[in-house]
Design a protein around this motif. Structure first.
Motif, PDB file in Angstrom:
ATOM      1  N   LEU A   1       0.830  -1.209   0.000  1.00 48.84           N
ATOM      2  CA  LEU A   1       0.000   0.000   0.000  1.00 48.84           C
ATOM      3  C   LEU A   1       0.863   1.257   0.000  1.00 48.84           C
ATOM      4  O   LEU A   1       0.562   2.222  -0.712  1.00 48.84           O
ATOM      5  CB  LEU A   1      -0.947  -0.014   1.212  1.00 48.84           C
ATOM      6  CG  LEU A   1      -2.026  -1.102   1.180  1.00 48.84           C
ATOM      7  CD1 LEU A   1      -2.747  -1.196   2.515  1.00 48.84           C
ATOM      8  CD2 LEU A   1      -3.010  -0.865   0.052  1.00 48.84           C
ATOM      9  N   LEU A   2       1.940   1.252   0.779  1.00 50.13           N
ATOM     10  CA  LEU A   2       2.857   2.402   0.771  1.00 50.13           C
ATOM     11  C   LEU A   2       3.435   2.609  -0.632  1.00 50.13           C
ATOM     12  O   LEU A   2       3.550   3.744  -1.100  1.00 50.13           O
ATOM     13  CB  LEU A   2       3.993   2.197   1.779  1.00 50.13           C
ATOM     14  CG  LEU A   2       3.635   2.237   3.267  1.00 50.13           C
ATOM     15  CD1 LEU A   2       4.869   1.965   4.119  1.00 50.13           C
ATOM     16  CD2 LEU A   2       2.989   3.560   3.665  1.00 50.13           C
ATOM     17  N   ALA A   3       3.792   1.509  -1.291  1.00 50.71           N
ATOM     18  CA  ALA A   3       4.370   1.606  -2.637  1.00 50.71           C
ATOM     19  C   ALA A   3       3.372   2.214  -3.621  1.00 50.71           C
ATOM     20  O   ALA A   3       3.749   3.010  -4.492  1.00 50.71           O
ATOM     21  CB  ALA A   3       4.814   0.225  -3.113  1.00 50.71           C
ATOM     22  N   LEU A   4       2.108   1.857  -3.472  1.00 49.14           N
ATOM     23  CA  LEU A   4       1.084   2.403  -4.362  1.00 49.14           C
ATOM     24  C   LEU A   4       0.808   3.876  -4.063  1.00 49.14           C
ATOM     25  O   LEU A   4       0.705   4.702  -4.964  1.00 49.14           O
ATOM     26  CB  LEU A   4      -0.208   1.587  -4.237  1.00 49.14           C
ATOM     27  CG  LEU A   4      -0.152   0.182  -4.831  1.00 49.14           C
ATOM     28  CD1 LEU A   4      -1.370  -0.624  -4.417  1.00 49.14           C
ATOM     29  CD2 LEU A   4      -0.038   0.234  -6.343  1.00 49.14           C
ATOM     30  N   VAL A   5       0.703   4.209  -2.775  1.00 51.48           N
ATOM     31  CA  VAL A   5       0.420   5.591  -2.382  1.00 51.48           C
ATOM     32  C   VAL A   5       1.611   6.493  -2.702  1.00 51.48           C
ATOM     33  O   VAL A   5       1.433   7.680  -2.971  1.00 51.48           O
ATOM     34  CB  VAL A   5       0.037   5.647  -0.879  1.00 51.48           C
ATOM     35  CG1 VAL A   5      -0.061   7.072  -0.383  1.00 51.48           C
ATOM     36  CG2 VAL A   5      -1.289   4.939  -0.652  1.00 51.48           C
TER      37      VAL A   5
ATOM     38  N   SER B   1      -7.633   6.579  -3.023  1.00 49.66           N
ATOM     39  CA  SER B   1      -8.665   6.138  -2.086  1.00 49.66           C
ATOM     40  C   SER B   1      -8.475   4.644  -1.814  1.00 49.66           C
ATOM     41  O   SER B   1      -7.743   3.961  -2.539  1.00 49.66           O
ATOM     42  CB  SER B   1     -10.051   6.382  -2.681  1.00 49.66           C
ATOM     43  OG  SER B   1     -10.258   5.514  -3.790  1.00 49.66           O
ATOM     44  N   GLY B   2      -9.158   4.139  -0.796  1.00 50.86           N
ATOM     45  CA  GLY B   2      -9.095   2.708  -0.511  1.00 50.86           C
ATOM     46  C   GLY B   2      -9.577   1.887  -1.684  1.00 50.86           C
ATOM     47  O   GLY B   2      -8.996   0.841  -2.009  1.00 50.86           O
ATOM     48  N   TYR B   3     -10.638   2.350  -2.349  1.00 49.40           N
ATOM     49  CA  TYR B   3     -11.166   1.637  -3.522  1.00 49.40           C
ATOM     50  C   TYR B   3     -10.120   1.597  -4.639  1.00 49.40           C
ATOM     51  O   TYR B   3      -9.890   0.549  -5.246  1.00 49.40           O
ATOM     52  CB  TYR B   3     -12.451   2.304  -4.017  1.00 49.40           C
ATOM     53  CG  TYR B   3     -12.967   1.692  -5.300  1.00 49.40           C
ATOM     54  CD1 TYR B   3     -13.715   0.512  -5.269  1.00 49.40           C
ATOM     55  CD2 TYR B   3     -12.687   2.272  -6.540  1.00 49.40           C
ATOM     56  CE1 TYR B   3     -14.181  -0.061  -6.448  1.00 49.40           C
ATOM     57  CE2 TYR B   3     -13.143   1.698  -7.719  1.00 49.40           C
ATOM     58  CZ  TYR B   3     -13.886   0.531  -7.663  1.00 49.40           C
ATOM     59  OH  TYR B   3     -14.324  -0.049  -8.826  1.00 49.40           O
TER      60      TYR B   3
ATOM     61  N   GLN C   1      -8.208  -1.714  -6.438  1.00 51.57           N
ATOM     62  CA  GLN C   1      -8.130  -1.979  -7.873  1.00 51.57           C
ATOM     63  C   GLN C   1      -6.686  -2.134  -8.328  1.00 51.57           C
ATOM     64  O   GLN C   1      -6.357  -3.016  -9.121  1.00 51.57           O
ATOM     65  CB  GLN C   1      -8.813  -0.852  -8.671  1.00 51.57           C
ATOM     66  CG  GLN C   1     -10.293  -0.719  -8.407  1.00 51.57           C
ATOM     67  CD  GLN C   1     -11.029  -2.051  -8.514  1.00 51.57           C
ATOM     68  OE1 GLN C   1     -11.004  -2.711  -9.539  1.00 51.57           O
ATOM     69  NE2 GLN C   1     -11.672  -2.464  -7.427  1.00 51.57           N
ATOM     70  N   ARG C   2      -5.805  -1.289  -7.821  1.00 53.25           N
ATOM     71  CA  ARG C   2      -4.404  -1.340  -8.233  1.00 53.25           C
ATOM     72  C   ARG C   2      -3.673  -2.539  -7.618  1.00 53.25           C
ATOM     73  O   ARG C   2      -2.643  -2.969  -8.141  1.00 53.25           O
ATOM     74  CB  ARG C   2      -3.706  -0.018  -7.895  1.00 53.25           C
ATOM     75  CG  ARG C   2      -4.214   1.112  -8.801  1.00 53.25           C
ATOM     76  CD  ARG C   2      -3.842   2.473  -8.292  1.00 53.25           C
ATOM     77  NE  ARG C   2      -2.410   2.678  -8.238  1.00 53.25           N
ATOM     78  CZ  ARG C   2      -1.832   3.544  -7.406  1.00 53.25           C
ATOM     79  NH1 ARG C   2      -2.546   4.254  -6.556  1.00 53.25           N
ATOM     80  NH2 ARG C   2      -0.524   3.683  -7.426  1.00 53.25           N
ATOM     81  N   LEU C   3      -4.214  -3.088  -6.526  1.00 54.84           N
ATOM     82  CA  LEU C   3      -3.652  -4.330  -5.979  1.00 54.84           C
ATOM     83  C   LEU C   3      -3.991  -5.510  -6.881  1.00 54.84           C
ATOM     84  O   LEU C   3      -3.289  -6.518  -6.885  1.00 54.84           O
ATOM     85  CB  LEU C   3      -4.148  -4.583  -4.561  1.00 54.84           C
ATOM     86  CG  LEU C   3      -3.396  -3.845  -3.462  1.00 54.84           C
ATOM     87  CD1 LEU C   3      -4.126  -3.989  -2.135  1.00 54.84           C
ATOM     88  CD2 LEU C   3      -1.959  -4.329  -3.325  1.00 54.84           C
TER      89      LEU C   3
ATOM     90  N   PHE D   1       2.130 -10.114  -9.774  1.00 49.13           N
ATOM     91  CA  PHE D   1       3.284 -10.750  -9.136  1.00 49.13           C
ATOM     92  C   PHE D   1       3.151 -10.932  -7.631  1.00 49.13           C
ATOM     93  O   PHE D   1       4.007 -11.541  -7.009  1.00 49.13           O
ATOM     94  CB  PHE D   1       4.574  -9.966  -9.447  1.00 49.13           C
ATOM     95  CG  PHE D   1       4.499  -8.493  -9.128  1.00 49.13           C
ATOM     96  CD1 PHE D   1       4.793  -8.027  -7.863  1.00 49.13           C
ATOM     97  CD2 PHE D   1       4.138  -7.593 -10.111  1.00 49.13           C
ATOM     98  CE1 PHE D   1       4.715  -6.678  -7.575  1.00 49.13           C
ATOM     99  CE2 PHE D   1       4.061  -6.232  -9.841  1.00 49.13           C
ATOM    100  CZ  PHE D   1       4.352  -5.771  -8.561  1.00 49.13           C
ATOM    101  N   TRP D   2       2.077 -10.410  -7.029  1.00 48.56           N
ATOM    102  CA  TRP D   2       1.894 -10.574  -5.585  1.00 48.56           C
ATOM    103  C   TRP D   2       0.415 -10.456  -5.281  1.00 48.56           C
ATOM    104  O   TRP D   2      -0.244  -9.524  -5.754  1.00 48.56           O
ATOM    105  CB  TRP D   2       2.688  -9.496  -4.831  1.00 48.56           C
ATOM    106  CG  TRP D   2       2.649  -9.662  -3.348  1.00 48.56           C
ATOM    107  CD1 TRP D   2       3.380 -10.558  -2.605  1.00 48.56           C
ATOM    108  CD2 TRP D   2       1.833  -8.949  -2.421  1.00 48.56           C
ATOM    109  NE1 TRP D   2       3.045 -10.433  -1.279  1.00 48.56           N
ATOM    110  CE2 TRP D   2       2.106  -9.451  -1.147  1.00 48.56           C
ATOM    111  CE3 TRP D   2       0.894  -7.933  -2.557  1.00 48.56           C
ATOM    112  CZ2 TRP D   2       1.481  -8.971  -0.003  1.00 48.56           C
ATOM    113  CZ3 TRP D   2       0.265  -7.460  -1.428  1.00 48.56           C
ATOM    114  CH2 TRP D   2       0.562  -7.965  -0.167  1.00 48.56           C
ATOM    115  N   SER D   3      -0.135 -11.412  -4.527  1.00 45.69           N
ATOM    116  CA  SER D   3      -1.569 -11.390  -4.255  1.00 45.69           C
ATOM    117  C   SER D   3      -1.838 -10.897  -2.837  1.00 45.69           C
ATOM    118  O   SER D   3      -1.064 -11.154  -1.921  1.00 45.69           O
ATOM    119  CB  SER D   3      -2.178 -12.771  -4.448  1.00 45.69           C
ATOM    120  OG  SER D   3      -1.584 -13.695  -3.570  1.00 45.69           O
ATOM    121  N   ALA D   4      -2.944 -10.162  -2.706  1.00 47.91           N
ATOM    122  CA  ALA D   4      -3.337  -9.607  -1.404  1.00 47.91           C
ATOM    123  C   ALA D   4      -4.808  -9.907  -1.165  1.00 47.91           C
ATOM    124  O   ALA D   4      -5.584 -10.060  -2.110  1.00 47.91           O
ATOM    125  CB  ALA D   4      -3.105  -8.101  -1.392  1.00 47.91           C
ATOM    126  N   ASN D   5      -5.185  -9.957   0.083  1.00 49.18           N
ATOM    127  CA  ASN D   5      -6.583 -10.140   0.446  1.00 49.18           C
ATOM    128  C   ASN D   5      -7.229  -8.755   0.534  1.00 49.18           C
ATOM    129  O   ASN D   5      -6.909  -7.979   1.429  1.00 49.18           O
ATOM    130  CB  ASN D   5      -6.679 -10.873   1.784  1.00 49.18           C
ATOM    131  CG  ASN D   5      -8.105 -11.250   2.125  1.00 49.18           C
ATOM    132  OD1 ASN D   5      -9.054 -10.602   1.680  1.00 49.18           O
ATOM    133  ND2 ASN D   5      -8.257 -12.285   2.919  1.00 49.18           N
TER     134      ASN D   5
END
Length: 197
Positions: free
Chosen positions: A14-18, A24-26, A30-32, A39-43
């Motif tokens: 999340l830090l890398a994306l921000v 926003s959280g939404y 989407q970007r996760l 290359f990496w999965s998140a819940n």
């Protein structure tokens, strides 16, 4: 600030994306999925609680954006502490992940399989890896067209560029191995005419 050892991998994602843009959280969810999901999965259900933890730790902050027809939106951005934590984390040693490849596990016992069914399995896998490889190459070509002057290691886009190259090499290797597996079973079928009956 929260100790870096307590930040989860999701927190760093999340830090890398921000770090690239306030979101926003939404938007982060989407970007996760894409591009991080390549290359990496998140819940996704953990995103909002993780954002709250990161904000409490002083690593991100939010701005409330009023919306006419929707609830107020929180737009998260990185703080200096968050940038420092992320900068430290990206160059720390990575512990190798335990191997967990079900297809390779199946290959370990594939000598028991019906050869035709084994060929079908690996043909399907070949098609899957071909499609992923084509998708990665398209995205890479799009990035390279956008940055004709080149992408340097200090540009945020370099992260996309680097991870796409990793994906391409990985898909090429998987595709090559699946092709080799098909070839092994087809060679066996040619040498053992009884299999044709």
């Amino acid at each position: 600030m929260e100790d870096n050892h307590i930040i989860t991998t999701l927190g760093y994602a999340l830090l890398a994306l921000v770090a690239r843009q306030a979101s926003s959280g939404y938007d982060l969810a989407q970007r996760l999925k894409r591009p991080i999901g390549f290359f990496w999965s998140a819940n996704p259900s953990h995103i909002y609680s993780e954002l709250a933890r990161l904000e409490k730790a002083g690593l991100i902050t939010h701005q409330s954006i009023e919306q006419a027809t929707r609830p107020t939106k929180k737009l998260f951005s990185l703080t200096e502490s968050g940038q420092a934590a992320l900068r430290d984390w990206v160059t720390t040693s990575v512990e190798p992940a335990p191997p967990h490849d079900e297809l390779v596990l199946r290959a370990y016992a594939i000598w028991l399989a019906d050869p035709d069914k084994a060929i079908q399995l690996f043909q399907r896998q070949k098609e899957y890896h071909k499609a992923r490889l084509a998708e990665y190459r398209q995205i890479l070509a799009r990035i390279e067209r956008t940055h004709e002057a080149g992408i340097t290691v200090t540009m945020p886009e370099f992260g996309n560029y680097a991870t796409l190259h990793a994906g391409i090499y990985s898909e090429q290797a998987a595709l090559g191995w699946c092709h080799w597996m098909v070839d092994q079973f087809e060679r066996h079928a040619r040498q053992d005419p009884e299999q044709e009956k």
